[in-house]
Design an enzyme around this catalytic site. Structure first.
Site, short mmCIF file in Angstrom:
data_model
loop_
_atom_site.label_atom_id
_atom_site.label_comp_id
_atom_site.label_asym_id
_atom_site.label_seq_id
_atom_site.Cartn_x
_atom_site.Cartn_y
_atom_site.Cartn_z
CE1 TYR A 1 -3.00 -3.17 0.31
CE2 TYR A 1 -3.66 -2.50 2.43
CZ TYR A 1 -3.73 -3.04 1.49
OH TYR A 1 -4.76 -4.30 1.55
CG HIS B 1 -0.92 -8.62 0.29
ND1 HIS B 1 -0.54 -7.21 0.34
CD2 HIS B 1 -2.41 -8.48 -0.08
CE1 HIS B 1 -1.66 -6.60 0.00
NE2 HIS B 1 -2.77 -7.50 -0.23
N1 LIG Z 1 -5.80 -8.68 1.54
C1 LIG Z 1 -5.75 -8.39 0.47
O1 LIG Z 1 -5.65 -8.75 -0.54
C2 LIG Z 1 -7.07 -7.14 0.37
C3 LIG Z 1 -7.52 -6.61 -0.68
C4 LIG Z 1 -8.33 -5.54 -0.77
C5 LIG Z 1 -8.52 -4.76 0.30
N2 LIG Z 1 -7.77 -5.31 1.41
C6 LIG Z 1 -8.04 -4.33 2.65
O2 LIG Z 1 -9.30 -4.32 3.02
C7 LIG Z 1 -9.61 -2.90 3.22
C8 LIG Z 1 -11.07 -2.76 2.45
O3 LIG Z 1 -11.19 -2.88 1.29
P1 LIG Z 1 -11.23 -1.91 0.23
O4 LIG Z 1 -10.88 -0.51 0.51
O5 LIG Z 1 -11.12 -2.47 -1.18
O6 LIG Z 1 -12.99 -1.67 -0.03
P2 LIG Z 1 -14.45 -1.41 0.98
O7 LIG Z 1 -13.89 -1.06 2.44
O8 LIG Z 1 -15.45 -2.53 0.99
O9 LIG Z 1 -14.85 -0.08 0.30
C9 LIG Z 1 -14.17 0.98 0.41
C10 LIG Z 1 -15.29 2.10 -0.30
O10 LIG Z 1 -16.36 2.27 0.46
C11 LIG Z 1 -16.45 3.52 0.68
N3 LIG Z 1 -17.32 3.71 2.05
C12 LIG Z 1 -16.63 3.38 3.12
N4 LIG Z 1 -17.62 3.56 4.41
C13 LIG Z 1 -18.53 3.57 3.57
C14 LIG Z 1 -20.20 3.82 4.04
N5 LIG Z 1 -20.40 3.98 5.45
N6 LIG Z 1 -21.07 4.17 3.23
C15 LIG Z 1 -20.70 4.25 1.92
N7 LIG Z 1 -19.64 4.15 1.41
C16 LIG Z 1 -18.56 3.80 2.03
C17 LIG Z 1 -15.36 4.18 0.54
O11 LIG Z 1 -15.37 5.51 -0.07
P3 LIG Z 1 -15.07 6.94 1.09
O12 LIG Z 1 -13.73 6.80 1.29
O13 LIG Z 1 -15.48 7.86 -0.03
O14 LIG Z 1 -15.89 6.83 2.15
C18 LIG Z 1 -14.39 3.40 -0.56
O15 LIG Z 1 -14.72 3.94 -1.64
C19 LIG Z 1 -8.81 -2.13 2.07
O16 LIG Z 1 -8.44 -0.75 2.39
C20 LIG Z 1 -7.40 -2.95 2.66
O17 LIG Z 1 -6.83 -2.44 3.80
C21 LIG Z 1 -7.17 -6.24 1.67
#
Ligand SMILES: NC(=O)c1ccc[n+]([C@@H]2O[C@H](COP(=O)([O-])OP(=O)(O)OC[C@H]3O[C@@H](n4cnc5c(N)ncnc54)[C@H](OP(=O)(O)O)[C@@H]3O)[C@@H](O)[C@H]2O)c1
Length: 274
Positions: free
Chosen positions: A47, A105
């Site tokens: 990241y 990861h």
């Molecule tokens: N291990 C892995 O391979 C892997 C892969 C993917 C992700 N991850 C981890 O998982 C975390 C979460 O996944 P992600 O960031 O891809 O997606 P997510 O948390 O499913 O979605 C994030 C999106 O949702 C919006 N959001 C957040 N809270 C909200 C709410 N209450 N209402 C409406 N929209 C909302 C955010 O926009 P705003 O910023 O505008 O609120 C952002 O665009 C990552 O940040 C990372 O740390 C790990």
């Protein structure tokens, strides 16, 4: 903050995802999230924000030991010496002496898993990580990892949200007392527009996003939503004072569909999810 316990680890049920948060904005969001009550922060070598996550942690004034800090090593660094170097680099960037959880990861089929897991276990034994685990591991890879590990693997961080059926991987994790941490728990934000989640949320005076996290939590699954907005940080953590009924849980589970997976990393020989 309520937590899920697994093989000696205590993982707070809501954490802050930090993928795509960068620079000063990242440090500020981490600091604010901790002040609002978050006690679990998810970052990764990939990241490119570990430095800022560490800054946010220190700026918050919250004691280091009160926060569950997670980072991940990228698969190109899974050869044993590389893994150790990557783990040490992450600690330098975070300015920490250890992390609470160090994850692989993604699987890397080009390097024997036994070698990588062996190195991961040595990193834990050396005190650089309080707990170790994996991410995006299939059932077969979980079984193989457990067979060769000399230290407990406490979690598998997987894509999990209402639009994806992860029951087979979850069953394998439970067999080995591993926690499940849901990444992409809002399906990258898509969950907020789902009519079923919106309707169930309205019945409880909650948002679709809160219904998603509550649905995960009632299955004993931790979630790490990411947001760059303070009001959503508050919203995403306010899930501990309502409860979904059994029929609501079942209705949400029925939203799973073929093609519901969003994250599929095309590392050569990526796992065959089917
Ligand atoms: N291990 C892995 O391979 C892997 C892969 C993917 C992700 N991850 C981890 O998982 C975390 C979460 O996944 P992600 O960031 O891809 O997606 P997510 O948390 O499913 O979605 C994030 C999106 O949702 C919006 N959001 C957040 N809270 C909200 C709410 N209450 N209402 C409406 N929209 C909302 C955010 O926009 P705003 O910023 O505008 O609120 C952002 O665009 C990552 O940040 C990372 O740390 C790990």
């Amino acid at each position: 903050m309520q937590a899920v316990e697994a093989n000696g680890a205590r993982i707070p049920l809501i954490g802050l995802g930090t993928w795509e948060l960068r620079g000063r904005a990242c440090a500020r969001i981490v600091e604010q999230a901790l002040r609002l009550g978050y006690r679990h922060i998810d970052t990764a070598e990939m990241y490119d924000n570990e430095r800022e996550v560490g800054e946010g942690l220190r700026a918050s004034g919250i004691k280091r030991d009160d926060v569950f800090v997670v980072t991940k090593v990228w698969p190109s660094h899974f050869a044993p010496r590389e893994l150790e170097r990557a783990a040490k680099n992450s600690l330098v960037k975070l300015r920490l002496t250890d992390v609470d959880l160090l994850l692989l990861h993604w699987p890397n089929p080009e390097i024997p898993l036994a070698e990588t897991i062996g190195a991961l276990c040595r990193i834990k034994a050396a005190g650089l990580a309080r707990n170790i685990g994996v991410s995006n591991f299939t059932v077969a890879l979980i079984e193989e990892a457990i067979r060769v590990a000399t230290e407990p693997l406490v979690c598998n961080q997987i894509e999990m949200h209402p639009f994806l059926d992860q029951s087979k991987v979850i069953a394998a994790c439970r067999t080995h007392h591993m926690a499940i941490v849901a990444h992409t728990p809002l399906a990258g934000g898509r969950a907020k527009n789902d009519p079923v989640l919106i309707r169930i949320g309205k019945a409880h005076g909650r948002t679709a996003a809160q219904v998603c996290f509550r649905w995960l939590m009632q299955q004993g699954v931790a979630a790490i939503p990411r947001s760059s907005r303070i009001e959503r940080l508050e919203e995403n953590i306010a899930i501990f004072d309502f409860e979904l009924a059994g029929d609501e849980m079942a209705e949400i589970a029925k939203l799973a569909r073929t093609g519901g997976r969003l994250v599929d990393y095309a590392y050569s020989g990526a796992p065959n999810w089917d």
